[in-house]
Motif scaffolding. Structure first.
Motif, PDB file in Angstrom:
ATOM      1  N   GLU A   1       0.828  -1.210   0.000  1.00 42.22           N
ATOM      2  CA  GLU A   1       0.000   0.000   0.000  1.00 42.22           C
ATOM      3  C   GLU A   1       0.864   1.262   0.000  1.00 42.22           C
ATOM      4  OE1 GLU A   1      -2.505  -0.318   3.399  1.00 42.22           O
ATOM      5  OE2 GLU A   1      -3.622  -2.066   2.644  1.00 42.22           O
ATOM      6  N   ILE A   2       1.901   1.254   0.826  1.00 44.24           N
ATOM      7  CA  ILE A   2       2.769   2.427   0.917  1.00 44.24           C
ATOM      8  C   ILE A   2       3.539   2.654  -0.384  1.00 44.24           C
ATOM      9  CG2 ILE A   2       4.851   3.343   2.055  1.00 44.24           C
ATOM     10  CD1 ILE A   2       3.826   2.102   4.658  1.00 44.24           C
ATOM     11  N   ASN A   3       4.045   1.577  -0.966  1.00 43.45           N
ATOM     12  CA  ASN A   3       4.800   1.702  -2.220  1.00 43.45           C
ATOM     13  C   ASN A   3       3.915   2.174  -3.359  1.00 43.45           C
ATOM     14  OD1 ASN A   3       7.039   0.808  -0.864  1.00 43.45           O
ATOM     15  ND2 ASN A   3       6.965  -1.278  -1.666  1.00 43.45           N
ATOM     16  N   LEU A   4       2.660   1.769  -3.321  1.00 47.44           N
ATOM     17  CA  LEU A   4       1.717   2.212  -4.352  1.00 47.44           C
ATOM     18  C   LEU A   4       1.503   3.721  -4.255  1.00 47.44           C
ATOM     19  CD1 LEU A   4      -0.158   1.183  -6.623  1.00 47.44           C
ATOM     20  CD2 LEU A   4      -1.972   0.987  -4.919  1.00 47.44           C
ATOM     21  N   LYS A   5       1.555   4.215  -3.041  1.00 46.68           N
ATOM     22  CA  LYS A   5       1.305   5.635  -2.797  1.00 46.68           C
ATOM     23  C   LYS A   5       2.541   6.490  -3.064  1.00 46.68           C
ATOM     24  CE  LYS A   5      -0.687   8.618   0.807  1.00 46.68           C
ATOM     25  NZ  LYS A   5      -1.237   8.648   2.175  1.00 46.68           N
ATOM     26  N   TYR A   6       3.704   5.982  -2.651  1.00 50.56           N
ATOM     27  CA  TYR A   6       4.912   6.807  -2.700  1.00 50.56           C
ATOM     28  C   TYR A   6       6.017   6.287  -3.624  1.00 50.56           C
ATOM     29  CZ  TYR A   6       3.100   9.448   1.268  1.00 50.56           C
ATOM     30  OH  TYR A   6       2.332  10.238   2.083  1.00 50.56           O
ATOM     31  N   GLY A   7       5.824   5.103  -4.169  1.00 49.82           N
ATOM     32  CA  GLY A   7       6.878   4.521  -4.991  1.00 49.82           C
ATOM     33  C   GLY A   7       7.775   3.622  -4.173  1.00 49.82           C
ATOM     34  N   GLU A   8       8.433   2.700  -4.839  1.00 51.44           N
ATOM     35  CA  GLU A   8       9.275   1.728  -4.139  1.00 51.44           C
ATOM     36  C   GLU A   8      10.661   2.295  -3.846  1.00 51.44           C
ATOM     37  OE1 GLU A   8       9.386  -1.958  -6.198  1.00 51.44           O
ATOM     38  OE2 GLU A   8       7.208  -2.208  -6.220  1.00 51.44           O
ATOM     39  N   LYS A   9      11.383   1.578  -2.997  1.00 48.03           N
ATOM     40  CA  LYS A   9      12.742   1.973  -2.659  1.00 48.03           C
ATOM     41  C   LYS A   9      13.630   1.962  -3.904  1.00 48.03           C
ATOM     42  CE  LYS A   9      14.958   0.350   0.683  1.00 48.03           C
ATOM     43  NZ  LYS A   9      15.640  -0.632   1.544  1.00 48.03           N
ATOM     44  N   THR A  10      14.747   2.635  -3.779  1.00 51.89           N
ATOM     45  CA  THR A  10      15.702   2.731  -4.876  1.00 51.89           C
ATOM     46  C   THR A  10      16.268   1.347  -5.211  1.00 51.89           C
ATOM     47  OG1 THR A  10      16.309   4.913  -4.058  1.00 51.89           O
ATOM     48  CG2 THR A  10      17.787   3.891  -5.650  1.00 51.89           C
ATOM     49  N   GLU A  11      16.390   1.084  -6.487  1.00 48.02           N
ATOM     50  CA  GLU A  11      16.959  -0.196  -6.918  1.00 48.02           C
ATOM     51  C   GLU A  11      18.404  -0.323  -6.445  1.00 48.02           C
ATOM     52  OE1 GLU A  11      15.929  -1.391 -11.154  1.00 48.02           O
ATOM     53  OE2 GLU A  11      15.537   0.762 -11.199  1.00 48.02           O
ATOM     54  N   ASN A  12      18.827  -1.550  -6.214  1.00 47.57           N
ATOM     55  CA  ASN A  12      20.189  -1.808  -5.769  1.00 47.57           C
ATOM     56  C   ASN A  12      21.135  -1.794  -6.974  1.00 47.57           C
ATOM     57  OD1 ASN A  12      22.380  -2.468  -4.172  1.00 47.57           O
ATOM     58  ND2 ASN A  12      21.947  -4.668  -4.230  1.00 47.57           N
ATOM     59  N   LYS A  13      21.297  -0.604  -7.530  1.00 46.00           N
ATOM     60  CA  LYS A  13      22.154  -0.427  -8.701  1.00 46.00           C
ATOM     61  C   LYS A  13      22.942   0.866  -8.536  1.00 46.00           C
ATOM     62  CE  LYS A  13      19.112  -2.749 -12.067  1.00 46.00           C
ATOM     63  NZ  LYS A  13      18.360  -2.584 -13.344  1.00 46.00           N
ATOM     64  N   ASN A  14      23.982   1.024  -9.351  1.00 45.22           N
ATOM     65  CA  ASN A  14      24.742   2.267  -9.337  1.00 45.22           C
ATOM     66  C   ASN A  14      23.879   3.416  -9.840  1.00 45.22           C
ATOM     67  OD1 ASN A  14      27.107   0.974  -8.460  1.00 45.22           O
ATOM     68  ND2 ASN A  14      27.669   0.443 -10.580  1.00 45.22           N
ATOM     69  N   LEU A  15      24.155   4.596  -9.343  1.00 43.14           N
ATOM     70  CA  LEU A  15      23.354   5.764  -9.692  1.00 43.14           C
ATOM     71  C   LEU A  15      23.245   5.975 -11.192  1.00 43.14           C
ATOM     72  CD1 LEU A  15      21.813   8.322  -8.910  1.00 43.14           C
ATOM     73  CD2 LEU A  15      24.021   9.493  -8.688  1.00 43.14           C
ATOM     74  N   GLU A  16      24.368   5.837 -11.894  1.00 41.51           N
ATOM     75  CA  GLU A  16      24.361   6.113 -13.328  1.00 41.51           C
ATOM     76  C   GLU A  16      23.507   5.123 -14.130  1.00 41.51           C
ATOM     77  OE1 GLU A  16      28.309   4.108 -12.194  1.00 41.51           O
ATOM     78  OE2 GLU A  16      27.016   5.707 -11.431  1.00 41.51           O
ATOM     79  N   GLU A  17      23.191   3.983 -13.517  1.00 40.76           N
ATOM     80  CA  GLU A  17      22.369   2.984 -14.192  1.00 40.76           C
ATOM     81  C   GLU A  17      20.879   3.273 -14.083  1.00 40.76           C
ATOM     82  OE1 GLU A  17      23.685  -1.287 -13.747  1.00 40.76           O
ATOM     83  OE2 GLU A  17      24.758  -0.406 -12.046  1.00 40.76           O
ATOM     84  N   ILE A  18      20.484   4.044 -13.083  1.00 43.18           N
ATOM     85  CA  ILE A  18      19.047   4.200 -12.817  1.00 43.18           C
ATOM     86  C   ILE A  18      18.532   5.635 -12.906  1.00 43.18           C
ATOM     87  CG2 ILE A  18      18.845   2.126 -11.410  1.00 43.18           C
ATOM     88  CD1 ILE A  18      19.185   3.816  -8.929  1.00 43.18           C
TER      89      ILE A  18
END
Length: 212
Positions: A43-60
């Motif tokens: 429910e929370i992720n639907l409202k605010y979006g999911e956590k940052t992917e476990n990838k390098n910044l330049e990839e995402i």
């Protein structure tokens, strides 16, 4: 719109990741309290979006809108944090003490991490290191203004609040957020250098001062 990543973007990204690490600890507390964290997270992720992917910044990151992407991540992470805090406190108001302990523990953990690589010998160094962790909007928001900057003391004031709208949207007085974060900062400062202390002088004025 910037197309290039600079040091400040990686710095801000690291602060977001740290805040999301704190979120993980809050979710663990929710699980200990017997809450259905999978359902709540959905429910929370639907409202605010999911956590940052476990990838390098330049990839995402969206390189066509670096500023906007980072800002959205800040709002997303803080919105989730406010939501989890609300759920935990609604379960039992006495859980505030447990939340406080999480923040204190994480402040100590951050302090220990800092000490692995460097020694912070004065108030200026401690203040600068603190800002490698504390998430106060975007740098361009200029939330804090330093009033005094000396070896034995740094004093600053909060010009604006970038948190009130996010937390009160979830029905939580933003003071809860500041009180929790103050505990984090106090624990952090004490851990990195016990000769200094963090003091809240007023609702909007703070300092890191050498102990007398």
């Amino acid at each position: 719109m910037s197309l290039f990543l600079g040091k400040i973007h990686y710095w801000l990204f690291d602060k977001i990741l740290w805040f999301e690490g704190l979120e993980d600890e809050i979710i663990k507390l929710a699980q200990i309290e017997g809450l259905n964290i999978d359902e709540i997270a959905s429910e929370i992720n639907l409202k605010y979006g999911e956590k940052t992917e476990n990838k390098n910044l330049e990839e995402i990151i969206d390189t066509n809108n670096i500023h906007g992407w980072l800002q959205s991540k800040i709002h997303s992470s803080e919105g989730r944090m406010a939501s989890w805090t609300k759920v935990i406190l609604e379960t039992d108001k006495n859980n505030l003490v447990k939340l406080e302990n999480v923040y204190i523990h994480q402040g100590i953990k951050a302090g220990k991490d800092v000490k692995i690589n460097k020694s912070l010998l004065n108030a200026k160094d401690i203040y600068n290191s603190l800002n490698d962790y504390i998430l106060d909007g975007m740098p361009c928001d200029r939330v804090n203004e330093v009033i005094i900057s000396q070896e034995d003391m740094v004093e600053w004031k909060r010009r604006i609040c970038v948190h009130k709208e996010i937390w009160e949207k979830e029905g939580i007085d933003v003071k809860v957020f500041y009180d929790l974060r103050n505990l984090w900062i106090k624990a952090f400062v004490n851990e990195v250098n016990g000769n200094f202390e963090y003091i809240q002088k007023s609702e909007t004025e703070y300092c890191i001062s050498e102990r007398k």
